[in-house]
Enzyme design. Structure first.
Site, short mmCIF file in Angstrom:
data_model
loop_
_atom_site.label_atom_id
_atom_site.label_comp_id
_atom_site.label_asym_id
_atom_site.label_seq_id
_atom_site.Cartn_x
_atom_site.Cartn_y
_atom_site.Cartn_z
N SER A 46 0.83 -1.20 0.00
CA SER A 46 0.00 0.00 0.00
C SER A 46 0.87 1.26 0.00
CB SER A 46 -0.92 0.01 1.23
OG SER A 46 -1.69 1.19 1.26
N HIS A 67 -0.05 -1.37 -4.54
CA HIS A 67 -1.44 -0.99 -4.35
C HIS A 67 -1.57 0.53 -4.32
CE1 HIS A 67 -5.56 -2.07 -3.13
NE2 HIS A 67 -5.53 -0.96 -2.40
N ASP A 121 -4.14 3.53 -3.89
CA ASP A 121 -5.46 3.97 -3.43
C ASP A 121 -5.77 5.34 -4.01
OD1 ASP A 121 -6.40 1.85 -1.71
OD2 ASP A 121 -4.80 2.40 -0.33
N MET A 179 -8.20 8.26 -4.17
CA MET A 179 -9.29 8.79 -3.34
C MET A 179 -9.71 10.16 -3.85
SD MET A 179 -7.86 7.93 0.46
CE MET A 179 -7.32 6.29 0.93
N HIS A 222 -6.79 0.81 -7.09
CA HIS A 222 -8.01 0.74 -6.28
C HIS A 222 -8.71 2.10 -6.33
CE1 HIS A 222 -9.77 -0.01 -1.97
NE2 HIS A 222 -10.71 0.06 -2.89
N MET A 229 -11.25 4.45 -5.19
CA MET A 229 -12.20 4.82 -4.15
C MET A 229 -12.80 6.17 -4.51
SD MET A 229 -10.57 3.39 -0.61
CE MET A 229 -8.84 3.74 -0.86
N MET A 241 -12.87 -4.90 2.05
CA MET A 241 -12.32 -3.91 2.96
C MET A 241 -12.55 -4.37 4.40
SD MET A 241 -10.99 -1.65 1.01
CE MET A 241 -10.52 -0.55 2.35
N ASP A 293 -8.01 -5.85 2.28
CA ASP A 293 -7.33 -4.57 2.50
C ASP A 293 -7.77 -3.99 3.83
OD1 ASP A 293 -6.20 -2.06 2.42
OD2 ASP A 293 -7.12 -1.45 0.54
N GLY A 332 -5.73 -3.51 7.99
CA GLY A 332 -5.38 -4.14 9.25
C GLY A 332 -4.67 -5.47 9.12
N GLY A 365 0.15 -2.29 4.60
CA GLY A 365 0.71 -0.95 4.73
C GLY A 365 1.78 -0.91 5.81
#
Length: 214
Positions: free
Chosen positions: A6, A31, A33, A35, A64, A66, A135, A171, A173, A193
């Site tokens: 990530s 990865h 993200d 946003m 990804h 979002m 998620m 994705d 935790g 991450g």
């Protein structure tokens, strides 16, 4: 199991030093993200940063989206030849049409579900997609803990997709305390991450995480 690193968890000002050192033995995918500040509270990065990352590494991008109305944005990422482009089931009224367009342009097609979105949202999409991204945190903020009930949802999705050639990605935790259980539940790709970037060499951390599921 594949590890998808990530980029949101890295020191973004140091990407030019970090990304070229990624080793395929520890990091299978990068990865990204994307946003928009609408579907999720934060704004991250778009196609320009994705293009720069693409130029720094031979490791494929895991894009990804979002964003609201991903059909208005997805075309910007085709030239990057990513491993997969994933959009959220919650963000578009035309998921089948969008999935068909993505696949026609080369990348694998992924659909993501937020923690509060029921597994049933996937049922009509299975013939059109290559990947499901679950998620296990609420999207938009880095460093959250794995949500309660996340593992049960993963198992339900694995059961649903079992008769289809679909990869299962998770994705949020993911760390050394739960990655073995995720593998046992049938997860194919883990987005990681802090587990890669908090300390030490990211690729070596990826190798170590993979060793935990053998």
């Amino acid at each position: 199991m594949k590890i998808s690193a990530s980029i949101l968890a890295t020191q973004l000002t140091a990407l030019a030093n970090t990304v070229p050192d990624f080793k395929k033995e520890g990091i299978d995918l990068v990865h990204m993200d994307v946003m928009d500040g609408n579907f999720v509270p934060q704004i991250s990065f778009g196609e320009a940063v994705n293009k720069e990352i693409k130029a720094m590494t031979q490791i494929p991008l895991d894009v990804h989206l979002m964003v609201e109305k991903p059909e208005n944005h997805v075309h910007k990422y085709y030239e990057l030849n990513p491993y997969c482009i994933t959009f959220h089931a919650e963000t578009t009224r035309f998921p089948i049409r969008l999935a068909q367009e993505i696949k026609k342009n080369g990348p694998k097609v992924g659909v993501s579900l937020n923690p509060g979105t029921p597994v049933s949202a996937l049922e009509t999409l299975l013939p059109y997609i290559d990947l499901v991204l679950i998620m296990t945190v609420e999207p938009g903020f880095y460093g959250q803990k794995f949500v309660d009930g996340g593992m049960d949802k993963i198992r339900k999705v694995k059961s649903l997709i079992s008769n289809h050639p679909i990869e299962l990605e998770v994705d949020g935790g993911v760390n050394d305390t739960n990655i073995k259980e995720l593998a046992q539940a049938g997860v194919d790709i883990c987005v990681v991450g802090a587990g890669l970037f908090k300390s030490g060499d990211p690729s070596e951390n990826g190798i170590r995480l993979k060793s935990l599921v053998k």
